[in-house]
Design a protein around this motif. Structure first.
Motif, PDB file in Angstrom:
ATOM      1  N   THR A   1      -5.473  11.967  -1.180  1.00 39.12           N
ATOM      2  CA  THR A   1      -6.136  11.925  -2.488  1.00 39.12           C
ATOM      3  C   THR A   1      -5.084  11.439  -3.461  1.00 39.12           C
ATOM      4  O   THR A   1      -3.986  12.000  -3.512  1.00 39.12           O
ATOM      5  N   GLY A   2      -5.400  10.406  -4.206  1.00 41.36           N
ATOM      6  CA  GLY A   2      -4.402   9.921  -5.170  1.00 41.36           C
ATOM      7  C   GLY A   2      -4.841   8.595  -5.764  1.00 41.36           C
ATOM      8  O   GLY A   2      -6.008   8.202  -5.657  1.00 41.36           O
ATOM      9  N   SER A   3      -3.891   7.899  -6.372  1.00 44.11           N
ATOM     10  CA  SER A   3      -4.215   6.639  -7.040  1.00 44.11           C
ATOM     11  C   SER A   3      -4.343   5.506  -6.026  1.00 44.11           C
ATOM     12  O   SER A   3      -3.815   5.575  -4.913  1.00 44.11           O
ATOM     13  N   ALA A   4      -5.009   4.444  -6.466  1.00 44.33           N
ATOM     14  CA  ALA A   4      -5.114   3.247  -5.615  1.00 44.33           C
ATOM     15  C   ALA A   4      -3.734   2.639  -5.412  1.00 44.33           C
ATOM     16  O   ALA A   4      -3.468   2.026  -4.380  1.00 44.33           O
ATOM     17  N   ARG A   5      -2.845   2.831  -6.388  1.00 44.34           N
ATOM     18  CA  ARG A   5      -1.507   2.240  -6.236  1.00 44.34           C
ATOM     19  C   ARG A   5      -0.751   2.898  -5.083  1.00 44.34           C
ATOM     20  O   ARG A   5      -0.218   2.211  -4.208  1.00 44.34           O
ATOM     21  N   ALA A   6      -0.739   4.230  -5.066  1.00 53.41           N
ATOM     22  CA  ALA A   6      -0.025   4.922  -3.975  1.00 53.41           C
ATOM     23  C   ALA A   6      -0.732   4.679  -2.644  1.00 53.41           C
ATOM     24  O   ALA A   6      -0.081   4.570  -1.602  1.00 53.41           O
ATOM     25  N   ALA A   7      -2.059   4.556  -2.680  1.00 57.66           N
ATOM     26  CA  ALA A   7      -2.804   4.285  -1.443  1.00 57.66           C
ATOM     27  C   ALA A   7      -2.386   2.939  -0.862  1.00 57.66           C
ATOM     28  O   ALA A   7      -2.157   2.808   0.339  1.00 57.66           O
ATOM     29  N   ALA A   8      -2.267   1.937  -1.725  1.00 58.24           N
ATOM     30  CA  ALA A   8      -1.884   0.601  -1.255  1.00 58.24           C
ATOM     31  C   ALA A   8      -0.455   0.614  -0.713  1.00 58.24           C
ATOM     32  O   ALA A   8      -0.151  -0.062   0.267  1.00 58.24           O
ATOM     33  N   ARG A   9       0.392   1.435  -1.336  1.00 56.57           N
ATOM     34  CA  ARG A   9       1.791   1.498  -0.885  1.00 56.57           C
ATOM     35  C   ARG A   9       1.897   2.222   0.461  1.00 56.57           C
ATOM     36  O   ARG A   9       2.572   1.759   1.369  1.00 56.57           O
ATOM     37  N   ASP A  10       1.187   3.346   0.605  1.00 58.26           N
ATOM     38  CA  ASP A  10       1.359   4.191   1.789  1.00 58.26           C
ATOM     39  C   ASP A  10       0.467   3.778   2.961  1.00 58.26           C
ATOM     40  O   ASP A  10       0.735   4.135   4.097  1.00 58.26           O
ATOM     41  N   TYR A  11      -0.635   3.096   2.656  1.00 53.95           N
ATOM     42  CA  TYR A  11      -1.579   2.665   3.704  1.00 53.95           C
ATOM     43  C   TYR A  11      -1.810   1.158   3.573  1.00 53.95           C
ATOM     44  O   TYR A  11      -2.936   0.717   3.330  1.00 53.95           O
ATOM     45  N   PRO A  12      -0.749   0.339   3.735  1.00 51.30           N
ATOM     46  CA  PRO A  12      -0.899  -1.094   3.440  1.00 51.30           C
ATOM     47  C   PRO A  12      -1.982  -1.782   4.267  1.00 51.30           C
ATOM     48  O   PRO A  12      -2.640  -2.691   3.784  1.00 51.30           O
ATOM     49  N   LYS A  13      -2.207  -1.295   5.500  1.00 42.18           N
ATOM     50  CA  LYS A  13      -3.204  -1.978   6.345  1.00 42.18           C
ATOM     51  C   LYS A  13      -4.631  -1.615   5.938  1.00 42.18           C
ATOM     52  O   LYS A  13      -5.582  -2.218   6.404  1.00 42.18           O
TER      53      LYS A  13
ATOM     54  N   GLY B   1      -8.079  -0.523 -12.646  1.00 42.23           N
ATOM     55  CA  GLY B   1      -6.684  -0.806 -12.324  1.00 42.23           C
ATOM     56  C   GLY B   1      -6.147   0.148 -11.262  1.00 42.23           C
ATOM     57  O   GLY B   1      -6.788   1.130 -10.893  1.00 42.23           O
ATOM     58  N   PHE B   2      -4.943  -0.145 -10.779  1.00 42.91           N
ATOM     59  CA  PHE B   2      -4.379   0.594  -9.650  1.00 42.91           C
ATOM     60  C   PHE B   2      -4.024   2.043  -9.982  1.00 42.91           C
ATOM     61  O   PHE B   2      -4.075   2.903  -9.116  1.00 42.91           O
ATOM     62  N   ASP B   3      -3.632   2.319 -11.227  1.00 36.39           N
ATOM     63  CA  ASP B   3      -3.166   3.676 -11.534  1.00 36.39           C
ATOM     64  C   ASP B   3      -4.308   4.632 -11.841  1.00 36.39           C
ATOM     65  O   ASP B   3      -4.174   5.836 -11.625  1.00 36.39           O
TER      66      ASP B   3
END
Ligand SMILES: NC(=O)c1ccc[n+]([C@@H]2O[C@H](COP(=O)([O-])OP(=O)(O)OC[C@H]3O[C@@H](n4cnc5c(N)ncnc54)[C@H](O)[C@@H]3O)[C@@H](O)[C@H]2O)c1
Length: 264
Positions: free
Chosen positions: A172-184, A198-200
């Protein structure tokens, strides 16, 4: 002569684009850019020039379509846009990198070209993006997949994916951290973020659910326009089970809308 497309990458989505070129007759593939190690195999399958670098391009494409990887967006997107060539990008997760996002914007402005971001695997991106202009209050995205689909991701540290009996929310979190931690798994979260808040400010949840067999995307939006709940169970492409078939059809739509006589 039909408008000529430069295809970047020749995998599952690109294969569908090639099929659509033949079936619609609205555009043709002018060249395909692939990695050097794929050159021979791809050339055997195609009767158009297969190139390894933009320097080898012998014509000016009417449009370029990146169907490859984050790395390809970085390597070719800015150059093509600066040359005034519109670029359809499927690896939208790459845009979670603010520096690359800004570079693509400024290249598009410099070249008078357009960066085209298709909706990909999800419905309603047109509506989210339109709703922005009336003010958005909340945008959330939930990705629900069978446990096995989360193998090789940080979900493994939160849940015992081989022995799940009930659904577990592992992120659970922001789209920014999701993109960083789950790039695929970043493409859909990034698309929702770019269309909306936006991502944040886009809220993302990821769920490993032993009771589902498909990849389910759920999007919830509220704002001045009202509220909207969207959900899709996507069927994968046989040529790449990780890719939803709608992502390929959405790339084709973007190409046809750019190069055909009518955009819908
Ligand atoms: N927007 C969405 O909703 C969505 C959905 C699914 C997939 N995608 C993305 O679309 C892209 C293509 O997906 P696919 O299913 O066709 O993948 P794929 O793995 O089947 O094919 C990608 C091809 O691109 C090639 N490639 C990668 N980097 C390259 C580079 N720098 N130069 C030249 N070729 C390169 C690979 O060798 C491979 O052949 C992926 O980045 C994927 O993450 C987006």
């Amino acid at each position: 002569m039909t408008p000529q497309l430069l295809l970047i990458g020749y995998g599952a989505i690109a294969g569908e684009v090639k099929r659509a070129a033949v079936e619609t007759g609205l555009f043709s593939i002018g060249a395909v850019l692939v990695r050097p190690e794929r050159h021979e195999a791809v050339q055997r399958d195609l009767d158009v020039p297969v190139i390894g670098d933009l320097a080898d391009l012998q014509f000016r494409p009417a449009l370029a379509a990146e169907c490859a990887s984050h790395e390809a967006v970085r390597a070719y997107g800015p150059v093509l846009l600066r040359r005034g060539i519109d670029v359809v990008v499927t690896s939208i997760g790459a845009l979670s990198d603010d520096a690359l996002h800004e570079e693509l914007h400024s290249a598009a402005r410099q070249g008078g070209a357009q960066l085209v971001l298709p909706a990909g695997a999800i419905p309603g991106v047109d509506a989210i993006s339109a709703a922005r202009f009336g003010g958005l209050e909340k945008v959330s995205y939930t990705s629900r997949k069978p446990p096995g689909a989360w193998k090789g991701t940080p979900a493994e540290q939160v849940a015992d994916l081989d022995n799940l009996r009930e659904a577990v929310v592992h992120y659970t979190g922001s789209a920014r951290a999701a993109a960083r931690d789950y790039p695929k798994n970043a493409n859909v979260a990034a698309t929702v973020a770019l269309a909306g808040l936006g991502f944040d400010l886009t809220e993302v949840r990821m769920i490993a659910d032993p009771d589902v067999s498909e990849n389910i995307h759920e999007i919830s939006v509220s704002g001045g326009f009202g509220t909207m709940e969207l959900s899709i169970k996507g069927r994968p492409l046989p040529s790449n089970p990780k890719t939803s078939s709608l992502a390929a059809y959405s790339a084709i739509r973007a190409i046809v809308n750019k190069l055909g006589p009518v955009a819908v």
